[in-house]
Design an enzyme around this catalytic site. Structure first.
Site, PDB file in Angstrom:
ATOM      1  N   HIS A 356      -1.364 -66.022  49.238  1.00 17.71           N
ATOM      2  CA  HIS A 356      -1.156 -65.205  50.442  1.00 17.71           C
ATOM      3  C   HIS A 356       0.091 -65.644  51.190  1.00 17.71           C
ATOM      4  O   HIS A 356       0.874 -64.815  51.671  1.00 17.71           O
ATOM      5  CB  HIS A 356      -2.393 -65.273  51.349  1.00 17.71           C
ATOM      6  CG  HIS A 356      -2.398 -64.219  52.401  1.00 17.71           C
ATOM      7  ND1 HIS A 356      -2.062 -64.464  53.716  1.00 17.71           N
ATOM      8  CD2 HIS A 356      -2.657 -62.880  52.333  1.00 17.71           C
ATOM      9  CE1 HIS A 356      -2.144 -63.352  54.412  1.00 17.71           C
ATOM     10  NE2 HIS A 356      -2.512 -62.365  53.603  1.00 17.71           N
ATOM     11  N   CYS A 357       0.300 -66.960  51.265  1.00 21.87           N
ATOM     12  CA  CYS A 357       1.474 -67.496  51.985  1.00 21.87           C
ATOM     13  C   CYS A 357       2.779 -67.121  51.302  1.00 21.87           C
ATOM     14  O   CYS A 357       3.832 -67.091  51.931  1.00 21.87           O
ATOM     15  CB  CYS A 357       1.428 -69.011  52.034  1.00 21.87           C
ATOM     16  SG  CYS A 357      -0.112 -69.736  52.525  1.00 21.87           S
ATOM     17  N   LEU A 358       2.725 -66.860  50.003  1.00 21.03           N
ATOM     18  CA  LEU A 358       3.936 -66.650  49.217  1.00 21.03           C
ATOM     19  C   LEU A 358       4.234 -65.176  48.997  1.00 21.03           C
ATOM     20  O   LEU A 358       5.122 -64.829  48.192  1.00 21.03           O
ATOM     21  CB  LEU A 358       3.796 -67.364  47.862  1.00 21.03           C
ATOM     22  CG  LEU A 358       3.808 -68.901  47.954  1.00 21.03           C
ATOM     23  CD1 LEU A 358       3.261 -69.530  46.678  1.00 21.03           C
ATOM     24  CD2 LEU A 358       5.213 -69.418  48.248  1.00 21.03           C
TER      25      LEU A 358
END
Ligand code: KQY
Length: 365
Positions: A356-358
């Protein structure tokens, strides 16, 4: 692309839920050798696998520095993805890219938040971060999408999760941290979230996951699976430092209602592990003064919650541990109409985040 002086709320725009139809997903190609082991080669392979998984469901655009353009283009050549030149200080486009907002007519705009590398000179993760600060602007300009900007308000996309119906989930650990917006109190921060996400209700969880180097981003701990329902990382082990964090989050979730007056139904998903970094994994990371140092034996903030929703699918991390299959089943029960695709997530986790962060979804107009 114009930069607008108003706010999304004033103009009738709001942040849609991640499950709203998407036009594309953005990624950035990793190359920092002081964050990623083995000269970032291992994570580049993992990125190619992530791009492959996502591009089965939705078009993917990947920003790459001039230096890595040829290598990335070659490694991604077998995939149907767009490679564009965007220099960045690292690959966390959830936090450095725009937060897209839409209106009821189908127009799309983007919010370019101020970014201080997860804490600036008070706990931030590397210096400098000026290229990261330009990512949202470049993406919006490339897409000819009008831009809102908040030069006086620091926020990362990973620190918010919305249901698209007026409610946002955040953590106090991150948004009230003195290294983000020390000049603002809780009410002033809520007012910014109202204006730029167009929400009515903020659900404040006290903490994110233990040892999350973003100061407890909510996207590694708890997310909406549909309006009125969330998935929460969970442990019953009283000796796990996450135990009290989970209990406190549950107490909040059991006591609040969302913007539509609904009580929140909580699905639990186990925290994998505990997972720790190994000596072998840390010894090939460059040690430099201006970047967060990575030592072996460190408890990693691994989480199955750090997944991406795409059109028709869920792209989730697996960690080669016995809870992987349980997590898959829980995700499938939360998203019965989507295909659950689990890809190896350890390489991302070693760099401090996950799928999700990427990634950053761009909703359909
Ligand atoms: O949680 C996120 N959204 C980003 C993680 C950034 C970690 C930087 N090393």
């Amino acid at each position: 692309m114009k930069t607008l002086n108003s706010t999304p709320r004033a103009d009738g725009f709001y942040m849609p839920a991640e499950w709203a139809r998407q036009d594309q997903v953005w990624m950035l190609w990793p190359e920092r050798t002081d964050n990623w082991r083995l000269g970032a080669k291992a994570v580049q392979k993992a990125h190619a696998a992530m791009a492959e998984a996502i591009s089965r469901f939705v078009p993917v655009s990947i920003g790459v520095s001039a230096k890595q353009y040829e290598n990335a283009s070659t490694q991604l050549a077998h995939l149907d993805v767009r490679v564009v030149e965007i220099s960045a200080d690292d690959a966390w486009v959830r936090d450095t890219g725009p937060t897209f907002v839409i209106n009821d007519k189908g127009d799309v705009r983007g919010v370019d938040w101020d970014f201080n590398c997860w804490g600036g000179f008070n706990g931030g993760l590397y210096f400098p971060w000026n290229r990261d600060q330009q990512v949202a602007h470049k993406v919006l300009s490339m897409e000819k999408v009008d831009r809102y900007s908040t030069p006086e308000f620091v926020l990362e996309g990973g620190s918010i999760h919305v249901d698209g119906e007026g409610t946002v989930l955040v953590t106090e650990e991150c948004l009230l941290n003195s290294n983000r917006n020390p000049h603002m109190n809780r009410e002033e921060i809520e007012a910014k979230l109202r204006d730029y996400l167009n929400i009515e209700q903020v659900i404040w969880l006290p903490w994110g996951l233990f040892n999350d180097e973003t100061d407890g981003h909510v996207d590694n701990f708890c997310c909406f699976t549909q309006p009125g329902e969330v998935l929460l990382a969970w442990t019953d082990d009283q000796n796990d430092p996450n135990y009290s964090r989970c209990q406190q989050a549950m107490a909040v979730l059991e006591s609040v209602v969302d913007a539509k007056g609904r009580k929140i139904k909580v699905h639990k998903v186990p925290v994998p592990g505990p997972l720790y970094s190994t000596e072998e994994e840390c010894e090939t990371i460059d040690q430099v003064a201006d970047a967060h140092s990575r030592q072996s034996g460190h408890r990693l903030a691994g989480s199955y919650v750090n997944f991406l929703i795409v059109n028709g699918g869920i792209i989730a991390p697996k960690f080669d541990v016995e809870t992987d299959e349980e997590a898959r089943a829980i995700l499938q029960s939360c998203f019965p109409d989507r295909e659950i695709v689990m890809i190896p997530g350890r390489e991302f986790l070693l760099g401090g985040g996950n799928i999700h962060c990427l990634t950053q979804q761009q909703p359909a107009g």
